[in-house]
Design an enzyme around this catalytic site. Structure first.
Site, short mmCIF file in Angstrom:
data_model
loop_
_atom_site.label_atom_id
_atom_site.label_comp_id
_atom_site.label_asym_id
_atom_site.label_seq_id
_atom_site.Cartn_x
_atom_site.Cartn_y
_atom_site.Cartn_z
CB CYS B 89 -0.92 -0.01 1.22
SG CYS B 89 -2.10 1.31 1.22
CG LEU B 90 4.23 2.05 -2.16
CD1 LEU B 90 5.70 2.28 -1.95
CD2 LEU B 90 3.96 0.59 -2.22
#
Lengths: 490, 152
Positions: B89-90
């Site tokens: 998640c980035l």
């Protein structure tokens, strides 16, 4: 909402477009001219009731494919009611509404560039050129799959589907029937009753009967498309595949790459000249053999894997410190070229298994280690280990036997000695007994002899008398042989 | 919803025409909101030789919410959570950074790029990130061991 469909629908669609762009958008041509409605005169206009939902023009098939500049970045389809923001980004109205709904209520931002959107001033009018380009897009009728061949500008599609498309579904003309029919069958009345096909006796609905007889019914006579022979539809597939002399058939060498296709009757002639057809059986045999070999090899590979796993387990048990001791042994595979620093493979005879690569890692490396050799090595090592264990077990057994025997012998001797000693003790005891009793008797006898001597009154004569008395008193106790022996000694 | 499905279908067509190297997408028409992706570790990275299984899940609100990328194969990487989710998640995958015009193909490229060059400043596993910064040899060793152990 469709009792007088044509004008009502158009008006509602037009008004929805007007709602979409509340600002001073120029009136769209799509919503104005009645000419658009009536220009496709080759279709019969409908008098029936529409049952389909309005067409979603984003789901239509565009021909040719739409220019990527006319595509909404959110739904990836050509714009439906394009809406432009102050930052010049254009979206479908519905997509933009969706995007705004997903955002924070107070501050709306452009989905592409995140510029703040002022709801009072935006959206701004869309350039006319964009609208006309969108109008010119050609689409297929949404009922294409059902058989409609209509292909035209996309703003006419709703009219076409609503009024002219024979393949739109409409309510059944019979008032109490819940089903829908295709527009083209509307004039035939209600077809929603069951009939049975006179050839195959399947029961189907009347409206599907025609379709069934044309394409499905297996008992119907049809002509082979290649040789014009009549037969049951049932047999047609087999006929075309194996029998029909006019059906296009591939060369038997197709499996090795011959691309030739001709009527079946010409195939033998071609096969004579085609080298690939000649080779095909040979290649086929090769292929089956190869497959067999591969299957066998897979089985062997699995066996080897199992053996290797077992061997690793054994070596882990026998040399438990090896795997964790990475200061003295390379944990990384020495055959792996990607290892950080390839350690020189120093032969170490202290702990043999550590000089081998871990078996699991040895299969996937670019220069694969000679598989046979390493397996062979592992197996021979396994064998020698097993032999050693066997030998040690034998040695242990013989050692145990010998020790057992030794202990038994020692025991025997000790027992005998004990017997001897106890016998000697016994004889000593009897002797002591005898001596004691003799001494007792002597004591008693001397006491009585002294008394008689003092009574006789001759001291000098009392000694020989005493001794003779003593010997006489001893006489019956001591064995005769003893006295004679003493005599001979004297 | 129909529009969203159409978009997913379109994106799949685009991805299968131009799949990033070493990737394979398993697409199920019945359940097109879940893609299974098989990826080979990029050649020039420490993950080379590994085969990773990823799942790409499209939320109901797609494309207004980002797709969810999760590693089904364990991987030693500062940007992949070290739990049974294996989530990544980035960047553009973060809900506040996601924009509807972003495409799946760029997500796939992002994943591949991150395997080649982890993004230490945006790490989800802080301990791995600090090891990557301070002890790169050690990081590479562990990463390779994990590849051997889990991603063969």
């Amino acid at each position: 909402m469709s009792s007088t469909p044509q004008s009502d629908d158009r008006r509602s669609r037009a008004s929805s477009r007007a709602d979409a762009l509340p600002l001073s958008t120029p009136p769209l041509p799509v919503s104005t001219g009645p000419a658009v409605v009536f220009d496709s005169s080759d279709f019969v206009r409908r008098k029936s009731l529409r049952t389909q939902a309005p067409v979603d023009i984003r789901l239509l098939e565009y021909v040719p494919k739409c220019d990527s500049n006319l595509v909404c970045l959110i739904c990836q389809c050509p714009f439906d009611i394009p809406t432009m923001l102050a930052c010049d980004h254009v979206f479908c109205r519905e997509c933009l509404d969706h995007a705004f709904r997903a955002q924070d209520h107070r501050s709306k931002r452009c989905p592409t560039c995140r510029t703040h959107v002022d709801p009072k001033k935006e959206p701004i009018p869309v350039p006319r050129i964009l609208l006309s380009m969108l109008e010119d897009l050609m689409v297929k009728c949404p009922n294409t799959k059902a058989g409609c061949t209509w292909l035209n500008k996309r703003d006419g599609v709703q009219n076409h589907v609503d009024l002219y498309c024979g393949f739109s579904t409409v309510e059944c003309p019979a008032g109490d029937c819940r089903f829908s029919v295709l527009q083209k069958d509307f004039h035939k009345g209600c077809l929603h009753y069951t009939v049975s096909c006179e050839l195959c006796y399947t029961s189907i609905m009347k409206k599907d009967l025609e379709e069934h007889q044309r394409t499905v019914c297996a008992q119907r006579m049809i002509k082979c498309p290649h040789c014009e022979v009549e037969m049951l539809r049932l047999d047609l597939k087999v006929h075309i595949k194996d029998v029909c002399q006019f059906a296009p058939t591939a060369c038997p060498g197709a499996i090795v790459g011959c691309g030739h296709t001709c009527d079946r009757r010409f195939v033998p002639a071609h096969a004579k000249t085609c080298s690939m057809a000649t080779m095909a059986p040979f290649f086929q045999a090769q292929k089956t053999r190869l497959d067999d070999q591969e299957a066998a090899q897979k089985l062997l590979q699995r066996k080897v894997d199992i053996l290797e796993g077992g061997f690793t387990n054994i070596s882990n048990i026998v040399y438990p410190t090896n795997s964790s001791d990475d200061s003295s042994f390379p944990v990384t595979n020495p055959l792996d070229p990607n290892a950080a620093e390839p350690l020189p493979e120093t032969p170490d005879f202290r702990l043999p298994p550590a000089s081998f690569p871990p078996p699991a890692a040895s299969t996937n490396n670019p220069p694969p280690p000679p598989f046979d050799i390493s397996t062979h090595h592992l197996l021979s090592l396994h064998e020698s280990l097993r032999e050693e264990v066997g030998r040690i077990a034998n040695d242990l057994a013989s050692l145990e036997g010998r020790t057992h025997l030794l202990i038994l012998n020692e025991n025997q001797r000790a027992k005998e000695e004990m017997l001897h000693t106890s016998a000697a003790i016994n004889s000593l005891r009897t002797q002591v007994h005898w001596l004691l009793s003799a001494r007792l008797q002597q004591g008693r006898a001397s006491a009585s002899g002294g008394a008689s001597a003092s009574a006789g009154g001759s001291g000098s004569a009392s000694v020989p008398a005493g001794s003779s008395l003593g010997s006489a008193s001893l006489g019956p106790l001591r064995r005769l042989s003893d006295s004679t022996r003493q005599d001979t000694k004297l | 919803m129909a529009a969203a499905r159409k978009r997913i279908l379109k994106e799949y067509t685009e991805c299968s025409n131009d799949t990033p190297p070493g990737m394979k997408i398993n697409f199920d028409e019945q359940n097109m909101t879940e893609w299974e992706i098989l990826m080979d570790g990029p050649e020039q990275s420490v993950y080379s030789g590994g085969h990773f299984k990823l799942r790409l899940t499209f939320p109901n609100e797609y494309p207004f919410k980002p797709p969810v990328v999760s590693f089904k194969t364990k991987i030693y990487h500062p940007n992949v959570s070290n739990d049974d989710k294996g989530s990544m998640c980035l960047g553009m995958l973060r809900p506040d950074a996601w924009k509807p015009p972003n495409k799946v193909i760029s997500v796939l490229h992002l994943v591949r790029t991150l395997l080649i060059e982890p993004n230490v400043d945006d790490a989800i596993e802080a301990s791995i990130a600090s090891e990557f910064k301070d002890n790169k040899k050690g990081f590479e060793k562990t990463a390779k061991e994990w590849v051997k152990q889990y991603a063969k």
